[in-house]
Design an enzyme around this catalytic site. Structure first.
Site, PDB file in Angstrom:
ATOM      1  N   ARG A  66       0.831  -1.207   0.000  1.00 12.52           N
ATOM      2  CA  ARG A  66       0.000   0.000   0.000  1.00 12.52           C
ATOM      3  C   ARG A  66       0.860   1.250   0.000  1.00 12.52           C
ATOM      4  NH1 ARG A  66      -5.043   0.533   0.125  1.00 12.52           N
ATOM      5  NH2 ARG A  66      -5.482  -1.523   0.997  1.00 12.52           N
ATOM      6  N   ARG A  89      -1.470  -4.354 -11.300  1.00 18.74           N
ATOM      7  CA  ARG A  89      -0.672  -4.095 -10.097  1.00 18.74           C
ATOM      8  C   ARG A  89      -0.190  -5.381  -9.437  1.00 18.74           C
ATOM      9  NH1 ARG A  89      -4.823  -2.010  -5.305  1.00 18.74           N
ATOM     10  NH2 ARG A  89      -6.434  -3.584  -5.630  1.00 18.74           N
ATOM     11  N   HIS A 169      -2.649   5.397  -9.119  1.00 18.18           N
ATOM     12  CA  HIS A 169      -3.298   5.499  -7.792  1.00 18.18           C
ATOM     13  C   HIS A 169      -2.326   6.110  -6.779  1.00 18.18           C
ATOM     14  CE1 HIS A 169      -5.648   4.213  -4.321  1.00 18.18           C
ATOM     15  NE2 HIS A 169      -6.473   3.494  -5.048  1.00 18.18           N
ATOM     16  N   ASP A 214     -14.040   9.354  -0.877  1.00 15.74           N
ATOM     17  CA  ASP A 214     -13.784   8.465  -2.017  1.00 15.74           C
ATOM     18  C   ASP A 214     -14.585   9.021  -3.201  1.00 15.74           C
ATOM     19  OD1 ASP A 214     -13.135   6.425  -3.703  1.00 15.74           O
ATOM     20  OD2 ASP A 214     -13.862   4.797  -2.426  1.00 15.74           O
ATOM     21  N   GLU A 268      -5.397  10.625  -7.739  1.00 17.33           N
ATOM     22  CA  GLU A 268      -5.137   9.680  -8.816  1.00 17.33           C
ATOM     23  C   GLU A 268      -5.524  10.266 -10.168  1.00 17.33           C
ATOM     24  OE1 GLU A 268      -7.222   6.038  -7.717  1.00 17.33           O
ATOM     25  OE2 GLU A 268      -7.207   6.719  -5.634  1.00 17.33           O
TER      26      GLU A 268
END
Ligand code: TA6
Length: 292
Positions: A66, A89, A169, A214, A268
């Site tokens: 992360r 990823r 991201h 978000d 992002e």
């Protein structure tokens, strides 16, 4: 001069396949990229302060690290039938080229003396099992002076058209998220994934944080600036029309230390609202540039 790399297995280019690649630019800027996911995990511009967040929590497996700049392709989030955020990823990318320019004392113009690395990912049996398309993706990283430029390229190498969504991201490191604001989003429509998947209009000249966020902002026209007490980061994008802003505002997220959320905000560069469609032989490129 080749960028410094470990002694893992070689790719067809003769470069190490699995070790972190450290890029050093003249003037002292530095970036570290992992072939796993082609994930930038560290960036220190010439002023010497780390600008990307990377969780110190033990990784939970491929794609689970992360922080830094995870590459989201060919599906953003849960917008489709693929695994969340696609498969790029979680896969090992090939290192195609890398070059560093340790300080040689000479003056350098813009672009001169930048360090770079390029990675590539092609379709395989594993990708075709979940996404039946032939493609070649590249991830190119340039670091130099106050800038980090990360570019994702996608080519349709097959005989049928395909569509995808994608994002870089990026985990922007901040000293204290509660004292961080984002400028450049006012007046934009956004998809509020945190609060019932509804469309809203951003009214704040500077977006601040005191809870989970978000959002997918659509059609971002210019740069976003992250303001902190005493420093700023300018975030530019090209080819990616949208911008995602995310903070979980909790430590209860996998692979994140309990107070980690206070030290990043994801901004992002994304192509989500309108999927990119490529005809056979078609190419697309999107990039994000961070300027300290
Ligand atoms: O980009 C924002 C987002 O899609 C959020 O919804 C949040 O879940 C985040 O990505 C992290 O996803 P991850 O799979 O890395 O835990």
């Amino acid at each position: 001069m080749a960028a410094s790399q470990g002694t893992g297995p070689s790719t067809s280019s003769g470069l190490s396949a699995e070790e972190p690649i450290t890029l050093t630019a003249s003037g002292g800027a530095r970036a570290v990229v992992l072939p796993q996911g082609a994930q930038v995990v560290s960036w220190t511009p010439a002023d010497g302060e780390e600008r990307l967040f990377l969780s110190q929590h033990p990784s939970g497996g491929p794609g689970g690290l992360r922080g830094g700049v995870p590459v989201i392709f060919p599906q953003f989030g849960g917008f489709g039938s693929l695994p969340f955020h696609g498969f790029a990823r979680g896969l090992l990318w090939d290192l195609v080229a890398a070059a560093s320019h340790p300080d040689d004392g000479r003056p350098h113009g813009p672009g001169d003396g930048e360090a770079m690395a390029e990675f590539a990912l092609r379709d395989s049996e594993a990708t075709r099992a979940v996404w039946p398309h032939a493609f070649r993706a590249t991830l190119t990283v340039h670091a130099g002076g106050p800038r980090l430029r990360v570019a994702l390229g996608v080519t349709n190498t097959g005989a049928q058209p395909f569509s995808f969504t994608a994002a870089l991201h990026t985990y922007i490191r901040v000293a204290d998220l509660a004292q961080t604001t984002l400028e450049g989003l006012a007046g934009l429509r956004y998809f509020d994934h945190q609060n019932g998947d509804v469309m809203r209009m951003e009214s704040e000249p500077r977006v601040g944080f005191n809870g989970p966020v978000d959002r997918i902002y659509y059609g971002v026209p210019g740069a976003i600036v992250a303001h902190e007490p005493g420093r700023q980061l300018r975030i530019e994008a090209a080819g990616f029309p949208d911008a995602v802003v995310w903070t979980p505002w909790t430590g209860a997220v996998k692979n994140l230390e309990s107070d980690g959320y206070r030290h990043f905000v994801c901004v992002e560069a994304a192509a989500v609202q309108t999927p990119i469609t490529l005809a056979p032989g078609g190419r697309w490129r999107g990039e994000q540039t961070l300027i300290a």
